[in-house]
Scaffold this active site. Structure first.
Site, PDB file in Angstrom:
ATOM      1  N   GLU A 153     -56.762 -11.085  48.187  1.00  0.00           N
ATOM      2  CA  GLU A 153     -58.012 -10.104  49.162  1.00  0.00           C
ATOM      3  C   GLU A 153     -58.438 -11.855  49.728  1.00  0.00           C
ATOM      4  OE1 GLU A 153     -60.116  -7.576  47.520  1.00  0.00           O
ATOM      5  OE2 GLU A 153     -58.191  -6.057  46.662  1.00  0.00           O
ATOM      6  N   ASP A 185     -49.979  -8.712  43.291  1.00  0.00           N
ATOM      7  CA  ASP A 185     -51.561  -8.732  43.352  1.00  0.00           C
ATOM      8  C   ASP A 185     -52.533  -9.778  41.887  1.00  0.00           C
ATOM      9  OD1 ASP A 185     -53.093  -7.460  45.423  1.00  0.00           O
ATOM     10  OD2 ASP A 185     -52.820  -5.967  44.449  1.00  0.00           O
ATOM     11  N   LYS A 191     -50.214 -11.417  46.176  1.00  0.00           N
ATOM     12  CA  LYS A 191     -50.638 -10.583  47.182  1.00  0.00           C
ATOM     13  C   LYS A 191     -52.231 -11.128  46.768  1.00  0.00           C
ATOM     14  CE  LYS A 191     -51.939  -6.617  47.896  1.00  0.00           C
ATOM     15  NZ  LYS A 191     -53.722  -6.075  47.592  1.00  0.00           N
ATOM     16  N   GLU A 225     -55.763  -2.753  55.088  1.00  0.00           N
ATOM     17  CA  GLU A 225     -56.567  -2.038  54.637  1.00  0.00           C
ATOM     18  C   GLU A 225     -58.386  -1.310  55.694  1.00  0.00           C
ATOM     19  OE1 GLU A 225     -56.758  -1.929  50.645  1.00  0.00           O
ATOM     20  OE2 GLU A 225     -57.896   0.028  50.952  1.00  0.00           O
TER      21      GLU A 225
HETATM   22  O1  KIV Z   1     -54.214  -2.688  45.325  1.00  0.00           O
HETATM   23  C1  KIV Z   1     -53.285  -2.308  45.965  1.00  0.00           C
HETATM   24  O2  KIV Z   1     -51.934  -1.236  45.690  1.00  0.00           O
HETATM   25  C2  KIV Z   1     -53.043  -2.255  47.280  1.00  0.00           C
HETATM   26  C3  KIV Z   1     -52.481  -1.544  48.147  1.00  0.00           C
HETATM   27  C4  KIV Z   1     -53.114  -0.950  49.044  1.00  0.00           C
HETATM   28  C5  KIV Z   1     -52.424  -2.050  49.103  1.00  0.00           C
HETATM   29  O3  KIV Z   1     -54.333  -3.432  47.010  1.00  0.00           O
END
Ligand code: KIV
Length: 281
Positions: A115, A83, A113, A182
């Site tokens: 957002e 993330d 990843k 989500e």
């Molecule tokens: O931070 C995380 O764990 C996430 C998942 C819930 C997809 O973004």
């Protein structure tokens, strides 16, 4: 050879479900790999479930690099996705490139990843053009908790649902290889999943998504969270609590360590030592 993003596309095309979960350290990453998952995500949920923060906002890039390294060592055969934390991709595309680069170069991730939809699409394009695969994240985006007014289901109203479709289209067009959905209504997640060429990965988004992801601690029953979308497959709070109490009790009662947990010294060495030792006063 680790699982590649192309494998996820092949799975969507073949109608096979993609199985993903978060992990934050070496031993759990190993277990995830042994269990045969496709994707392990070092989520910034790290902040909530490991670091003790109320939100994901305090999580730093350094935190993510550190934990990504451990997970990448534990699950080298999986697609390792890290993330991008709050404000590490929103300031400029150049900043995002530098920060995502660190997650791959120093952390050992294969993809990042982030957002958001239309507002981050140009950044997603720049990252993917630079060879950094991007997983999108739409619906309830926890880094925007202050803007959303809480952890609420997203996409229930027509404007919200329309915006979700626009965001999903923009991410796909920008080169994202998949999108996490989500906490959106299951019917809306189905519409997005049918509409997109790339796989959708659901969390609290029903069973129609191409894959599912959960926070490891939620499904293992470790910690205080009990989100509606998570099923508990174990109760590690109970298991660990019982084990710790047993250890504490045995120490207090002198039952641990037992002889088999100790090492021995040769009798002759001990005798010689004691013969030369001055008695204490
Ligand atoms: O931070 C995380 O764990 C996430 C998942 C819930 C997809 O973004």
């Amino acid at each position: 050879m680790p699982i590649r993003i192309t494998k996820l596309q092949e799975m969507k095309d073949a109608g096979e479900r993609i199985v993903c979960v978060t992990a934050y350290d070496f031993p759990t990453a190993r277990l995830v790999q042994q269990a045969g998952f496709e994707v392990v995500l070092i989520g910034d949920s790290l902040g909530n479930v490991v670091l003790g923060y109320d939100t994901t906002i305090p999580v730093t890039l350094e935190d993510m690099v550190h934990h990504t390294r451990a997970v990448a060592r534990g699950a080298p055969d999986l697609l390792v996705v890290a993330d991008m934390p709050f404000m590490t991709f929103n300031v400029s595309a150049e900043d995002a490139l530098r920060n995502a680069g660190r997650l791959l170069q120093e952390g050992g991730a294969h993809a990042v990843k982030l957002e958001g939809g239309v507002p981050v699409a140009e950044t997603v394009r720049r990252l993917t053009e630079a060879g950094i695969p991007v997983m999108g994240h739409l619906g309830l985006t926890p880094q925007s908790v202050n803007q959303l007014g809480g952890y609420r289901v997203q996409g229930r109203t027509l404007p919200q649902a329309q915006r979700l479709l626009d965001d999903a289209d923009a991410l796909q067009a920008a080169g994202a290889f998949s999108i996490v959905l989500e906490t959106v209504p299951a019917e809306l997640a189905r519409v997005v999943t049918d509409r997109l060429r790339i796989p959708t990965i659901g969390i609290g988004a029903g069973a129609s998504c191409d894959g599912q992801i959960q926070v490891l601690h939620d499904i293992l029953g470790l910690g205080a969270r009990r989100p509606k979308h998570a099923k508990r497959y174990a109760d590690l709070n109970e298991t660990i609590g019982t084990a710790l109490s047993a250890y504490a009790e045995e120490v207090r009662e002198g039952r641990f360590p037992a002889a088999e947990h100790a090492t021995e010294i040769d009798d002759a060495v001990l005798r010689e030592l004691l013969s030369g030792v001055e008695p204490t006063a």
